[in-house]
Scaffold this active site. Sequence first.
Site, PDB file in Angstrom:
ATOM      1  N   ASN A 146       0.864  -1.178   0.000  1.00 42.75           N
ATOM      2  CA  ASN A 146       0.000   0.000   0.000  1.00 42.75           C
ATOM      3  C   ASN A 146       0.901   1.229   0.000  1.00 42.75           C
ATOM      4  OD1 ASN A 146      -2.384  -1.543   0.160  1.00 42.75           O
ATOM      5  ND2 ASN A 146      -2.134  -1.779   2.368  1.00 42.75           N
ATOM      6  N   GLY A 148      -4.460   3.032   1.362  1.00 44.88           N
ATOM      7  CA  GLY A 148      -4.624   2.204   2.558  1.00 44.88           C
ATOM      8  C   GLY A 148      -3.390   2.092   3.432  1.00 44.88           C
ATOM      9  N   GLN A 149      -2.338   2.835   3.086  1.00 44.09           N
ATOM     10  CA  GLN A 149      -1.139   2.756   3.930  1.00 44.09           C
ATOM     11  C   GLN A 149      -1.390   3.452   5.264  1.00 44.09           C
ATOM     12  OE1 GLN A 149       2.523   4.242   2.161  1.00 44.09           O
ATOM     13  NE2 GLN A 149       3.764   3.444   3.872  1.00 44.09           N
ATOM     14  N   HIS A 198       6.615  -1.563   3.748  1.00 42.42           N
ATOM     15  CA  HIS A 198       6.426  -2.968   4.122  1.00 42.42           C
ATOM     16  C   HIS A 198       5.663  -3.677   3.023  1.00 42.42           C
ATOM     17  CE1 HIS A 198       3.204  -0.472   5.773  1.00 42.42           C
ATOM     18  NE2 HIS A 198       2.390  -1.478   5.548  1.00 42.42           N
ATOM     19  N   HIS A 244       3.141  -6.748   2.330  1.00 43.27           N
ATOM     20  CA  HIS A 244       2.227  -7.731   2.910  1.00 43.27           C
ATOM     21  C   HIS A 244       2.404  -9.037   2.129  1.00 43.27           C
ATOM     22  CE1 HIS A 244      -0.523  -4.838   5.110  1.00 43.27           C
ATOM     23  NE2 HIS A 244       0.035  -4.005   4.253  1.00 43.27           N
TER      24      HIS A 244
HETATM   25  P1  5GP Z   1      -0.607  -0.726   5.839  1.00 40.96           P
HETATM   26  O1  5GP Z   1      -2.063  -0.429   6.127  1.00 40.96           O
HETATM   27  O2  5GP Z   1       0.275   0.439   6.232  1.00 40.96           O
HETATM   28  O3  5GP Z   1      -0.333  -1.228   4.472  1.00 40.96           O
HETATM   29  O4  5GP Z   1      -0.236  -1.928   6.781  1.00 40.96           O
HETATM   30  C1  5GP Z   1       0.067  -1.804   8.119  1.00 40.96           C
HETATM   31  C2  5GP Z   1      -0.174  -3.141   8.749  1.00 40.96           C
HETATM   32  O5  5GP Z   1       0.451  -3.143  10.026  1.00 40.96           O
HETATM   33  C3  5GP Z   1      -1.659  -3.460   8.985  1.00 40.96           C
HETATM   34  O6  5GP Z   1      -2.016  -4.630   8.269  1.00 40.96           O
HETATM   35  C4  5GP Z   1      -1.751  -3.641  10.494  1.00 40.96           C
HETATM   36  O7  5GP Z   1      -2.634  -4.663  10.872  1.00 40.96           O
HETATM   37  C5  5GP Z   1      -0.315  -3.915  10.901  1.00 40.96           C
HETATM   38  N1  5GP Z   1       0.017  -3.492  12.231  1.00 40.96           N
HETATM   39  C6  5GP Z   1      -0.318  -2.309  12.818  1.00 40.96           C
HETATM   40  N2  5GP Z   1       0.192  -2.246  14.053  1.00 40.96           N
HETATM   41  C7  5GP Z   1       0.855  -3.414  14.266  1.00 40.96           C
HETATM   42  C8  5GP Z   1       1.601  -3.937  15.370  1.00 40.96           C
HETATM   43  O8  5GP Z   1       1.763  -3.320  16.420  1.00 40.96           O
HETATM   44  N3  5GP Z   1       2.155  -5.173  15.218  1.00 40.96           N
HETATM   45  C9  5GP Z   1       1.990  -5.901  14.071  1.00 40.96           C
HETATM   46  N4  5GP Z   1       2.565  -7.101  14.031  1.00 40.96           N
HETATM   47  N5  5GP Z   1       1.313  -5.433  13.008  1.00 40.96           N
HETATM   48  C10 5GP Z   1       0.754  -4.212  13.103  1.00 40.96           C
END
Ligand code: 5GP
Length: 115
Positions: A88, A94-95, A101, A103
């Site tokens: 993302n 959705g980031q 990172h 997924h």
């Molecule tokens: P994004 O939405 O930025 O692409 O993804 C961030 C991801 O980080 C989300 O899927 C969310 O569930 C995960 N996430 C957020 N906080 C934490 C955390 O404290 N530990 C872990 N393991 N994952 C997290």
Amino acid sequence: MDNQETLFTKIINREVPAKIIYEDDLCIAFRDINPQAPLHALLVPKQVLPKLSDSSQQEQSLLGHLMLTTALIAEQQGYADAFRVVVNNGEDAGQTVFHLHIHIIAGRELSWPPG
Ligand code: 5GP
């Protein structure tokens, strides 16, 4: 930018606990706290890059390493044949954590388009 503190640098530094499934000199992978599939891991470079679109030619080899490591992790976790890779990029995509990172999602039927 490298020494920026993010949630994920806290995980890298063991200041925040996480279920780590892979680590090398350049990156770390751990289970997402809110998994969307039986395998939902986040692969994170140790170098802080807020988002993919902030990368440049300088990151070419790091980005290649992340892709190869993604496939390795999927294989190690038993999902070599079918997995999804998502990045993302930006709030509207959705980031939520601004530390690049990947997924890695697998273990259930994955529909398309992703929505
Ligand atoms: P994004 O939405 O930025 O692409 O993804 C961030 C991801 O980080 C989300 O899927 C969310 O569930 C995960 N996430 C957020 N906080 C934490 C955390 O404290 N530990 C872990 N393991 N994952 C997290």
